[in-house]
Motif scaffolding. Structure first.
Motif, short mmCIF file in Angstrom:
data_model
loop_
_atom_site.label_atom_id
_atom_site.label_comp_id
_atom_site.label_asym_id
_atom_site.label_seq_id
_atom_site.Cartn_x
_atom_site.Cartn_y
_atom_site.Cartn_z
N GLU A 116 0.82 -1.21 0.00
CA GLU A 116 0.00 0.00 0.00
C GLU A 116 0.86 1.26 0.00
N LEU A 117 1.98 1.24 0.71
CA LEU A 117 2.85 2.42 0.73
C LEU A 117 3.44 2.70 -0.65
N ARG A 118 3.66 1.66 -1.44
CA ARG A 118 4.16 1.89 -2.80
C ARG A 118 3.10 2.54 -3.68
N ARG A 119 1.83 2.39 -3.32
CA ARG A 119 0.74 2.96 -4.11
C ARG A 119 0.43 4.41 -3.72
N VAL A 120 0.99 4.88 -2.62
CA VAL A 120 0.68 6.22 -2.12
C VAL A 120 1.27 7.27 -3.06
N THR A 121 0.51 8.30 -3.34
CA THR A 121 1.01 9.45 -4.08
C THR A 121 1.43 10.50 -3.06
N TRP A 122 2.71 10.69 -2.93
CA TRP A 122 3.24 11.62 -1.93
C TRP A 122 3.17 13.04 -2.47
N PRO A 123 2.91 14.03 -1.60
CA PRO A 123 2.84 15.42 -2.06
C PRO A 123 4.22 15.93 -2.46
#
Length: 162
Positions: A116-123
């Motif tokens: 799931e962390l790999r799918r996160v779009t970071w600002p």
């Protein structure tokens, strides 16, 4: 109407595939075929109970080493020996916990979290800067409001007491 329905069906199947289901139209996954981490964590056995008990004993022992062991064992007067024993006891307790069904479920949870962390779009940098300033301004406004309320209540209570 049929074109819209086909479009919705394709979006639904895409969403299911993104969620990890990898389902196509008409396929269903039964609950008995897919074991979840929650089901694994809820199962228990005598082995699990023994491992949990052993882990608890090891952790309690780790908390008592510093105070009681030097009185019974001469080499434990050295602080580094005590630190080493405490570290070994804690690691042993963690290994015992990892061998339980709940530990297996926790490892599965960690793997799923990494996915799931790999799918996160970071600002980006600009968004982070903007949100940081917005947060600081809101905190200042709320802090000022609380300060005003505090002064008001101090004044109000002072009227009745003094």
């Amino acid at each position: 109407m049929s074109n819209n329905q086909d479009n919705l069906d394709s979006k639904l199947s895409d969403a299911k595939a993104d969620a990890g289901g990898m389902l196509t139209k008409g396929q269903h996954v039964s609950a008995s075929n897919k074991t979840t981490a929650v089901e694994v964590a809820k199962t228990g056995s005598a082995k699990d109970m023994i491992l949990w008990l052993l882990a608890a004993i090891l952790l309690i022992g780790a908390t008592l080493v510093n105070q009681y062991l030097p009185g019974y064992w001469q080499p434990a007067n050295d602080v580094w020996v005590r630190i080493g024993i405490i570290v070994v006891l804690i690691i042993s307790a963690l290994v015992c916990l990892a061998l339980t069904n709940q530990g297996s479920a926790f490892k599965t949870l960690l793997k799923d979290s990494a996915v799931e962390l790999r799918r996160v779009t970071w600002p980006g940098k600009d968004e982070t800067f903007q949100y940081t300033w917005q947060t600081i301004v809101v905190i200042a406004i709320v802090g000022f409001f609380i300060w005003l309320l505090d002064n008001f209540f101090n004044w109000f209570v002072g009227i009745f007491i003094g």
